[in-house]
Design a protein around this motif. Structure first.
Motif: not given
Length: 512
Positions: A279, A283-284, A288, A344, A347, A351, A400-401, A404
């Motif tokens: 996951r 993100c990168e 999606y 995660s 996250l 996503l 990071r979430t 995003k």
């Protein structure tokens, strides 16, 4: 005795002495050490190694390993390091790929590759367990050491490959050694040799915990090296091996002995490591809708244990093992890796929300997730004083979430739409403010952390931080200018210096 006196003296130490790092007198039929310890004494026949230009060259002498020459230009662009070719061959950059006809020689090839790195195996493994192991505790240190120092037998092929990936993760090129001709290999060559060996061993063995862990570490290296797309491909194969080995299934501890319980916990942590890493890698990626290779464990599944319990897991009773469901976000006794698993899970929900086609459903769901993430982040920050590095992965995944989620809101094409009585422009203003806050927080953390990073280039920071810092720099560069910025002008340069220090462990100017 007369017959023994005419035997050819072995040119190398026996396997037992080589494995245990003992001085071998190379006696026949057994050396002194093996006689003293009542162990089987075996010598590996030493045959001349021939260099093959193509895999179709006839093999006149049977050996465990033969080598093929691969020009660097054929493997993902040029490189600057090579293992030197014979003097009769024109000097050019080459890489050697061992091709195995038998897995008996894998451990010897791994030892040879590590030797060519210019570092000692003990130093590399110690650095690994001191750094990345804290952020990705998937390997029991005791089981790892036992697999390499078995009673009188060389390490298995899968254990040897795991050792090589551990050394790849911990390897720091020495610029002084790299300048010497022919006696060391660089990080790129070490990576290519590791990937080639892993692929060959995977093709010969059934999936094992060691092979799965080696594949996960290789994917982690590729991600930290700035290639998340490649890392996603690697971890997809890793996930398939994990499913085939059945490590995704939780197992009760009541009927297990200490060794079995430790193995089960190691397998569970490895599975969570795959879930968390995939996951983070995703993100990168802009696509999606790309499906995940792993299915997120249900909310009632047990969270992974931390490195301290994993390293002494065989000493723990079943009652002392934590049994906290992943869905319980507010429990304060959850460990560092357990928090990373929960991050995660959040996250994963983000996503999935990003691909909802209906904007009037997507935005309210993202807003609800944003509140849950910020609440979770506050809990993590409350735990960090005195334990900053311990919660490194959980904090990095959570921040990071946030990036995003709010980057997605800002990227939505402008349209006349109202969601929950708010225009799209108002939604974007809220996301811009959230990104400003997240960037300021990252900037503050970077200032503190930069001052304590080791000067040798190693660090115990999760590689996810590399992408968190990149997201912060990107926001600084793309944020609309409204008369003033919420951070000093020097912040971008300071973040770039911090990023360079983080990347040194993975991508370095000395990568010959």
């Amino acid at each position: 005795m007369a017959a023994d006196s005419h035997r050819t003296r072995p040119k190398q130490a026996c396997l037992t002495c080589k494995t245990r790092k003992k001085k071998c007198n190379k006696g026949l039929p057994s050396c002194n050490y093996c006689i003293l310890k009542d162990l089987e004494c075996r010598y590996v026949p030493v045959t001349r190694q021939r260099v093959y230009g193509t895999p179709n060259t006839d093999i006149s002498t049977p050996t465990a390993i033969r080598r093929e020459i691969l020009t660097a230009e054929t493997i993902d662009g040029p490189t600057r390091t090579s293992i030197p070719e014979p003097a009769t061959t024109p000097r050019k950059t080459t890489l050697y790929r061992p091709v195995f006809e038998s897995l008996d020689g894998v451990h010897l090839e791994v030892q040879n590759i590590i030797r060519l790195s210019g570092e000692f195996m003990d130093d590399l493994t110690s650095r690994y367990f001191r750094n990345l192991h804290g952020n990705l505790p998937i390997i029991s240190r005791e089981r790892f050491q036992s697999s390499l120092t078995g009673m009188g037998t060389p390490p298995s092929a899968d254990s040897s490959i795991l050792l090589l990936t551990v050394c790849l993760i911990a390897y720091l090129p020495n610029p002084k050694l790299s300048q010497r001709d022919g006696d060391t290999i660089g990080r790129r060559s070490l990576y290519l040799a590791t990937k080639a060996l892993l692929a060959q061993v995977q093709g010969c063995l059934q999936p094992s915990i060691s092979l799965i862990q080696a594949s996960l570490l290789l994917a982690t290296y590729e991600y930290a090296n700035g290639r998340p797309e490649v890392a996603l491909v690697t971890i997809a194969g890793c996930a398939r091996m994990a499913y085939a080995a059945g490590i995704h299934k939780s197992k009760p501890h009541n009927m297990m002995d200490g060794d079995s319980r430790l193995e089960a916990e190691e397998a569970a942590n490895t599975w969570w490591g795959i879930v968390i890493s995939e996951r983070a890698f995703a993100c990168e990626i802009d696509d999606y809708e790309q499906p995940m290779a792993t299915i997120l464990p249900s909310g009632d599944v047990q969270l992974p244990i931390d490195r301290q319990k994993l390293d002494i897991g065989d000493l723990l009773s079943p009652d002392s093992m934590p049994n906290i469901p992943a869905s319980r976000l507010t429990i304060t006794s959850i460990g560092c890796f357990g928090r990373a698993a929960q991050a995660s899970c959040l996250l994963d929900q983000v996503l999935k929300a990003l691909v909802i086609p209906n904007l009037t459903i997507r935005l309210p769901l993202l807003e609800s997730l944003d509140r849950a993430i910020q609440s979770f982040l506050a809990d993590i920050l409350a735990l960090i004083p005195g334990k900053g590095s311990a919660y490194c992965t959980a904090l990095a995944v959570t921040v990071r979430t946030l990036f995003k989620l709010h980057e997605h809101v800002l990227s939505i094409s402008q349209q006349a739409v109202f969601v929950n009585l708010r225009s799209l422009e108002e939604w974007k203003k809220s996301s811009l403010a959230a990104l400003d806050t997240a960037t300021t927080m990252v900037n503050d953390m970077a200032k503190w952390h930069y001052s304590i990073l080791p000067l040798d280039g190693s660090n115990n920071t999760s590689p996810i931080y590399i992408y968190v810092v990149r997201a912060s720099i990107k926001h600084m560069r793309t944020r609309p200018y409204n008369g003033d910025y919420p951070w000093p002008e020097s912040s971008e340069n300071e973040l770039q210096l911090y990023l360079d220090r983080l990347q040194h462990q993975w991508v370095t100017s000395y990568d010959y």
